[in-house]
Design a protein around this motif. Sequence first.
Motif, PDB file in Angstrom:
ATOM      1  N   PRO A  68       0.913  -1.110  -0.129  1.00 13.32           N
ATOM      2  CA  PRO A  68       0.179   0.086  -0.159  1.00 13.32           C
ATOM      3  C   PRO A  68       0.673   1.178  -0.123  1.00 13.32           C
ATOM      4  N   GLU A  69       2.003   1.415   0.589  1.00 12.39           N
ATOM      5  CA  GLU A  69       2.688   2.327   0.789  1.00 12.39           C
ATOM      6  C   GLU A  69       3.268   2.943  -0.685  1.00 12.39           C
ATOM      7  N   TRP A  70       3.383   2.128  -1.759  1.00 14.02           N
ATOM      8  CA  TRP A  70       3.736   2.209  -3.046  1.00 14.02           C
ATOM      9  C   TRP A  70       2.938   3.228  -3.657  1.00 14.02           C
ATOM     10  N   LEU A  71       1.544   3.420  -3.279  1.00 12.47           N
ATOM     11  CA  LEU A  71       0.642   4.150  -3.884  1.00 12.47           C
ATOM     12  C   LEU A  71       0.660   5.643  -3.661  1.00 12.47           C
ATOM     13  N   SER A  72       0.424   6.487  -4.819  1.00 12.46           N
ATOM     14  CA  SER A  72       0.128   7.563  -4.735  1.00 12.46           C
ATOM     15  C   SER A  72      -1.270   8.101  -5.739  1.00 12.46           C
ATOM     16  N   PHE A  73      -1.825   9.062  -5.663  1.00  7.71           N
ATOM     17  CA  PHE A  73      -3.031   9.160  -6.318  1.00  7.71           C
ATOM     18  C   PHE A  73      -2.936  10.577  -7.322  1.00  7.71           C
ATOM     19  N   SER A 101       9.903   1.163 -12.725  1.00  7.74           N
ATOM     20  CA  SER A 101       8.643   1.394 -13.086  1.00  7.74           C
ATOM     21  C   SER A 101       7.900   2.466 -12.322  1.00  7.74           C
ATOM     22  N   ILE A 102       6.923   3.136 -13.086  1.00  4.72           N
ATOM     23  CA  ILE A 102       5.674   3.925 -12.389  1.00  4.72           C
ATOM     24  C   ILE A 102       4.537   3.462 -13.219  1.00  4.72           C
ATOM     25  N   THR A 103       3.578   2.869 -12.483  1.00  4.19           N
ATOM     26  CA  THR A 103       2.420   2.172 -13.207  1.00  4.19           C
ATOM     27  C   THR A 103       1.232   3.026 -12.930  1.00  4.19           C
ATOM     28  N   CYS A 104       0.501   3.370 -13.869  1.00  4.80           N
ATOM     29  CA  CYS A 104      -0.731   4.097 -13.594  1.00  4.80           C
ATOM     30  C   CYS A 104      -2.097   3.092 -14.061  1.00  4.80           C
ATOM     31  N   VAL A 105      -2.799   3.196 -13.020  1.00  7.80           N
ATOM     32  CA  VAL A 105      -4.242   2.539 -13.209  1.00  7.80           C
ATOM     33  C   VAL A 105      -5.222   3.283 -12.555  1.00  7.80           C
ATOM     34  N   ALA A 106      -6.255   2.989 -12.915  1.00  6.19           N
ATOM     35  CA  ALA A 106      -7.534   3.686 -12.465  1.00  6.19           C
ATOM     36  C   ALA A 106      -8.903   3.087 -12.434  1.00  6.19           C
ATOM     37  N   PRO A 107      -9.703   3.292 -11.748  1.00  4.17           N
ATOM     38  CA  PRO A 107     -11.063   2.576 -11.740  1.00  4.17           C
ATOM     39  C   PRO A 107     -12.137   3.156 -12.583  1.00  4.17           C
ATOM     40  N   THR A 108     -11.766   4.390 -13.409  1.00  6.50           N
ATOM     41  CA  THR A 108     -12.203   5.166 -14.331  1.00  6.50           C
ATOM     42  C   THR A 108     -12.744   4.498 -15.528  1.00  6.50           C
ATOM     43  N   GLN A 119     -12.965  11.424 -11.534  1.00  7.61           N
ATOM     44  CA  GLN A 119     -11.600  11.651 -11.528  1.00  7.61           C
ATOM     45  C   GLN A 119     -10.579  11.296 -10.645  1.00  7.61           C
ATOM     46  N   CYS A 120     -10.060   9.818 -10.625  1.00  8.35           N
ATOM     47  CA  CYS A 120      -9.481   9.075  -9.707  1.00  8.35           C
ATOM     48  C   CYS A 120      -8.373   8.302 -10.547  1.00  8.35           C
ATOM     49  N   ALA A 121      -7.375   8.104  -9.978  1.00 10.58           N
ATOM     50  CA  ALA A 121      -6.310   7.315 -10.456  1.00 10.58           C
ATOM     51  C   ALA A 121      -5.173   7.053  -9.631  1.00 10.58           C
ATOM     52  N   SER A 122      -4.370   6.053  -9.653  1.00  9.58           N
ATOM     53  CA  SER A 122      -3.582   5.457  -8.641  1.00  9.58           C
ATOM     54  C   SER A 122      -2.196   5.227  -9.442  1.00  9.58           C
ATOM     55  N   ILE A 123      -1.130   5.655  -8.795  1.00 10.64           N
ATOM     56  CA  ILE A 123       0.202   5.777  -9.390  1.00 10.64           C
ATOM     57  C   ILE A 123       1.084   4.456  -8.134  1.00 10.64           C
ATOM     58  N   ILE A 124       1.501   3.629  -8.978  1.00 11.04           N
ATOM     59  CA  ILE A 124       2.318   2.612  -8.192  1.00 11.04           C
ATOM     60  C   ILE A 124       3.723   2.681  -8.659  1.00 11.04           C
ATOM     61  N   ILE A 125       4.617   3.100  -7.358  1.00  8.76           N
ATOM     62  CA  ILE A 125       5.946   3.410  -7.609  1.00  8.76           C
ATOM     63  C   ILE A 125       6.778   2.544  -6.339  1.00  8.76           C
ATOM     64  N   PRO A 126       7.288   1.408  -6.916  1.00  6.79           N
ATOM     65  CA  PRO A 126       7.949   0.537  -5.816  1.00  6.79           C
ATOM     66  C   PRO A 126       9.266   1.091  -5.267  1.00  6.79           C
ATOM     67  N   ASN A 127       9.707   2.116  -6.015  1.00  4.86           N
ATOM     68  CA  ASN A 127      10.999   2.671  -5.795  1.00  4.86           C
ATOM     69  C   ASN A 127      10.700   3.754  -4.873  1.00  4.86           C
ATOM     70  N   ASN A 128      11.409   3.856  -3.534  1.00  8.17           N
ATOM     71  CA  ASN A 128      11.095   4.739  -2.723  1.00  8.17           C
ATOM     72  C   ASN A 128      11.410   6.217  -2.955  1.00  8.17           C
ATOM     73  N   GLN A 129      12.791   6.450  -3.440  1.00  7.59           N
ATOM     74  CA  GLN A 129      12.991   7.542  -3.915  1.00  7.59           C
ATOM     75  C   GLN A 129      12.436   8.218  -5.035  1.00  7.59           C
ATOM     76  N   ARG A 130      11.949   7.288  -5.883  1.00 14.27           N
ATOM     77  CA  ARG A 130      11.203   7.928  -7.040  1.00 14.27           C
ATOM     78  C   ARG A 130       9.877   8.394  -6.411  1.00 14.27           C
ATOM     79  N   LYS A 131       9.375   7.545  -5.673  1.00 16.50           N
ATOM     80  CA  LYS A 131       8.024   7.887  -5.265  1.00 16.50           C
ATOM     81  C   LYS A 131       8.154   9.170  -4.563  1.00 16.50           C
ATOM     82  N   LYS A 132       9.011   9.517  -3.466  1.00 16.74           N
ATOM     83  CA  LYS A 132       9.320  10.667  -2.898  1.00 16.74           C
ATOM     84  C   LYS A 132       9.360  11.866  -4.211  1.00 16.74           C
TER      85      LYS A 132
END
Length: 389
Positions: free
Chosen positions: A86-91, A225-232, A241-254
Motif C-alpha cells: 500500500p505504501e507504493w501508492l500515490s494518487f 517503473s511507474i504504473t498508472c491504473v484507475a477505476p475510471t 477523476q481518480c487514478a492510482s500511481i504505483i511506484i515501488p522505488n521509494n526515492q522515485r515515489k518521493k
Amino acid sequence: MYSFDHPIERRHTHSVKWDETERFFGVRDVLPMWVADMDFPAPPAVIEAITKRTEHGIFGYTAIPYSLKEAISDWLKTRHRWTIRPEWLSFSIGVVPAIATAITAFTAPSDRIVVFSPVYPPLFQLVEKNSRELVTSPLLLTKKGYEINWEDVQEKLKGAKMLLLCSPHNPSGRVWTKEELIKLGTLCVENNVLVVSDEIHADLTLPPFQHTPFASINDAFADISITCVAPTKTFNLAGLQCASIIIPNNQRKKQFDAAQQRQGFFTLNTFAVIGAEAAYRHGSDWLDALLAYIQQNIEQTCSFLNTFLPKLHPIRPEATYLVWIDCRELGMEEQQIKQRLLQKGKIAVEMGSKFGKEGTGFIRLNVACTRQTLQEAFHRLVIAFDQKS
C-alpha cells in the motif's frame, strides 16, 4: 444479475461524448461512438455508496483512507496476480495528469522520450507540451495484430530517459505478452530508461487473455517503473477523476509526490474516494458481466463488418471496448472517410491519424453501448460507405 441492454439518455448531462459533438466534430446530429467512456451505469455498489455519502450533506476536504489503498492492493492481487505494498501508492485526478507529473519529475527539457505509434494521443502531446524530445517507434501491423519492431526500439532507447508504454494498447486493444514485456524491460534496464506504464485498460482485458503488469515481472523492472491504473475506465467513473500511481522505488515515489506538491495537488475529491473503494471492493461480479457483454458486442461488430462492409477490416481487440478498424482498402483519403461518416452516416468515431501518422486510414469505434445503439451504428456505417453514392 446485471443488464446492459437498458438505454439511458445521456444528452443534456454535460456529457463530453453526447453533448460536445459539435465542438469536436462540427456537427450535432450524429451518433457518438468515439471517446472512451461507456453508456452503462456504474456498478450498483458504487451508486449506493455515493448516494449514501450524498445523504450526509457535508462535502468538506476528504482524506484518502488507508482502506482505499488496501482495496486497490487486494484488487491487483486478485485480478492481475500482482502483490503490491500500500505504501507504493500515490494518487492523482487522472492517468494523463499523472503521466505529465512523471515527465516533469524525472526528465528535463530536451530529454528523449520514446513512445510507440499508433497510440493514445495524449502520450505524444504530453511529451511535446513539456518540451521533451518525442521519439516514436512505429509498431508493425501483422496478420496477428500489432507487434513491436524490436530492431527499431532497441536503437531508439539508446540515450532515451523514459518510455511511455500503453499496456494494454490503445487503440488496438493488444495485450502485450509477458515474453514481450520481458524483452522490452530488459532493453530498458540495459539503457537505464524509466518506464511509465499506462495500464488504465488492464481490467478490461478480455478472456482468455491475461494482462501482465510490467512492474510485476521482477524486481529490476519494478525498480524502473511507474504504473498508472484507475477505476475510471473499468467502472465508467471518468467523471469522478481518480487514478492510482504505483511506484515501488521509494526515492522515485518521493520525487513524484514532491512534483505533485509543487503543482498543488494534495487529495482526491469526496466522491472519487467513496466510488473507487466501493468499485474495487464490490465491483468484480459486475465487471465479469460487463466483459461478457462487451465481448459479444465485439463479436457482432467483427461479424457485421466482415459480412456487410468487407473493405473495413477490424482488428479484434484482446482488451478494451474499442475496435480499431483498417479502412485503407476503401481507397479514400482520411478527410473523405470522415466526411462520409459525419455527413452521410451521421456517426462520430475517432479518426486514425489522431493516434499518429501510422494510424492514418484507420478509425476507432467505441462499442461499449447497448445492442440497440450498436445496431444503429451498423446501419449508419452502411449508409456512410454505400459505394453507389
